[in-house]
Design a protein around this motif. Structure first.
Motif, PDB file in Angstrom:
ATOM      1  N   UNK A  69     -78.443   0.200  45.306  1.00 22.37           N
ATOM      2  CA  UNK A  69     -79.555   0.920  45.924  1.00 22.37           C
ATOM      3  C   UNK A  69     -80.439  -0.011  46.752  1.00 22.37           C
ATOM      4  N   UNK A  70     -80.762   0.434  47.959  1.00 23.28           N
ATOM      5  CA  UNK A  70     -81.677  -0.285  48.854  1.00 23.28           C
ATOM      6  C   UNK A  70     -82.643   0.738  49.450  1.00 23.28           C
ATOM      7  N   UNK A  71     -83.697   0.280  50.112  1.00 20.63           N
ATOM      8  CA  UNK A  71     -84.581   1.251  50.777  1.00 20.63           C
ATOM      9  C   UNK A  71     -83.836   2.139  51.774  1.00 20.63           C
ATOM     10  N   UNK A  72     -82.796   1.605  52.394  1.00 16.64           N
ATOM     11  CA  UNK A  72     -82.037   2.384  53.370  1.00 16.64           C
ATOM     12  C   UNK A  72     -81.080   3.391  52.748  1.00 16.64           C
ATOM     13  N   UNK A  73     -80.696   3.200  51.479  1.00 18.09           N
ATOM     14  CA  UNK A  73     -79.738   4.116  50.856  1.00 18.09           C
ATOM     15  C   UNK A  73     -80.384   5.152  49.940  1.00 18.09           C
ATOM     16  N   UNK A  74     -81.699   5.079  49.761  1.00 29.66           N
ATOM     17  CA  UNK A  74     -82.401   6.091  48.952  1.00 29.66           C
ATOM     18  C   UNK A  74     -82.117   7.488  49.502  1.00 29.66           C
ATOM     19  N   UNK A  75     -81.999   7.589  50.812  1.00 29.47           N
ATOM     20  CA  UNK A  75     -81.781   8.888  51.471  1.00 29.47           C
ATOM     21  C   UNK A  75     -80.496   9.591  51.035  1.00 29.47           C
ATOM     22  N   UNK A  76     -79.584   8.880  50.394  1.00 33.34           N
ATOM     23  CA  UNK A  76     -78.324   9.476  49.966  1.00 33.34           C
ATOM     24  C   UNK A  76     -78.425  10.149  48.596  1.00 33.34           C
ATOM     25  N   UNK A  77     -79.619  10.224  48.034  1.00 36.22           N
ATOM     26  CA  UNK A  77     -79.804  10.890  46.737  1.00 36.22           C
ATOM     27  C   UNK A  77     -79.286  12.319  46.775  1.00 36.22           C
ATOM     28  N   UNK A  78     -79.415  12.978  47.905  1.00 34.57           N
ATOM     29  CA  UNK A  78     -78.970  14.380  48.024  1.00 34.57           C
ATOM     30  C   UNK A  78     -77.465  14.535  47.839  1.00 34.57           C
ATOM     31  N   UNK A  79     -76.713  13.439  47.954  1.00 38.38           N
ATOM     32  CA  UNK A  79     -75.274  13.504  47.715  1.00 38.38           C
ATOM     33  C   UNK A  79     -74.952  13.554  46.222  1.00 38.38           C
ATOM     34  N   UNK A  80     -75.936  13.177  45.388  1.00 39.13           N
ATOM     35  CA  UNK A  80     -75.704  13.066  43.952  1.00 39.13           C
ATOM     36  C   UNK A  80     -76.546  14.011  43.105  1.00 39.13           C
ATOM     37  N   UNK A  81     -77.673  14.478  43.647  1.00 42.99           N
ATOM     38  CA  UNK A  81     -78.607  15.316  42.885  1.00 42.99           C
ATOM     39  C   UNK A  81     -78.642  16.739  43.445  1.00 42.99           C
ATOM     40  N   UNK A  82     -78.654  17.721  42.552  1.00 45.20           N
ATOM     41  CA  UNK A  82     -78.821  19.119  42.956  1.00 45.20           C
ATOM     42  C   UNK A  82     -80.223  19.297  43.539  1.00 45.20           C
ATOM     43  N   UNK A  83     -80.381  20.275  44.397  1.00 55.05           N
ATOM     44  CA  UNK A  83     -81.661  20.493  45.089  1.00 55.05           C
ATOM     45  C   UNK A  83     -82.831  20.628  44.118  1.00 55.05           C
ATOM     46  N   UNK A  84     -82.614  21.249  42.972  1.00 56.99           N
ATOM     47  CA  UNK A  84     -83.692  21.464  41.994  1.00 56.99           C
ATOM     48  C   UNK A  84     -83.568  20.540  40.782  1.00 56.99           C
ATOM     49  N   UNK A  85     -82.932  19.381  40.957  1.00 57.87           N
ATOM     50  CA  UNK A  85     -82.744  18.432  39.851  1.00 57.87           C
ATOM     51  C   UNK A  85     -84.087  17.989  39.284  1.00 57.87           C
ATOM     52  N   UNK A  86     -84.083  17.775  37.966  1.00 57.43           N
ATOM     53  CA  UNK A  86     -85.275  17.269  37.286  1.00 57.43           C
ATOM     54  C   UNK A  86     -85.048  15.803  36.915  1.00 57.43           C
ATOM     55  N   UNK A  87     -86.108  14.992  37.071  1.00 57.13           N
ATOM     56  CA  UNK A  87     -86.077  13.573  36.729  1.00 57.13           C
ATOM     57  C   UNK A  87     -87.291  13.278  35.862  1.00 57.13           C
ATOM     58  N   UNK A  88     -87.064  12.537  34.776  1.00 55.21           N
ATOM     59  CA  UNK A  88     -88.182  12.162  33.895  1.00 55.21           C
ATOM     60  C   UNK A  88     -87.950  10.752  33.386  1.00 55.21           C
TER      61      UNK A  88
END
Length: 141
Positions: free
Chosen positions: A14-33
């Motif tokens: 993970x880098x600042x430039x690859x944070x944008x790829x979260x949508x490839x791994x997380x559902x639109x309504x994913x919960x994080x805690x």
């Protein structure tokens, strides 16, 4: 759960430039805690990682053991970073739940904020170390 390995590879690089790829791994309504955050949705999850890069130096995740079963996984990790030139490590684990498409719907991080971080910090660390010592059981062995 065919996205587990790519997800873990994303985390470990993970880098600042690859944070944008979260949508490839997380559902639109994913919960994080985690001990400091509780959010829903990919943009909010991305903001946590952007904040991590803005407030720490050289953050990185080292992935440890992985247990996967059905649509769930538990992953151990070490998070390394620096604050004001001082290195820190946080050891923890993540419970991940995936939907039928293999996207994360729940990401719950487990780590002891007092032991892994707060007691190591100047000023607030001393009282936390005192409390931990005060409430720990003295072994007779």
């Amino acid at each position: 759960m065919n996205t587990l390995i790519p997800l873990l590879n994303w985390y470990s690089t993970l880098t600042p430039d690859t944070v944008q790829f979260a949508k490839q791994f997380y559902a639109a309504n994913a919960r994080f805690k985690d001990p400091f955050n509780e959010v829903t949705g990919v943009p909010a999850i991305e903001s946590i990682f952007k904040h991590m890069f803005a407030t720490t130096d050289n953050p990185r995740f080292i992935i440890g053991e992985t247990i996967a079963q059905n649509q769930q996984a538990f992953v151990t990790w070490t998070f390394e970073f620096s604050l004001k030139g001082k290195p820190y490590q946080i050891v923890g684990g993540s419970h991940l739940v995936f939907d039928e498409a293999g996207l994360v719907t729940l990401h719950r991080d487990y780590w002891d904020a007092a032991e892994e971080l707060l007691q190591k910090l100047p000023i607030i660390g001393a009282p936390i170390r005192w409390l931990r010592k005060r409430f720990s059981v003295v072994s007779s062995d």
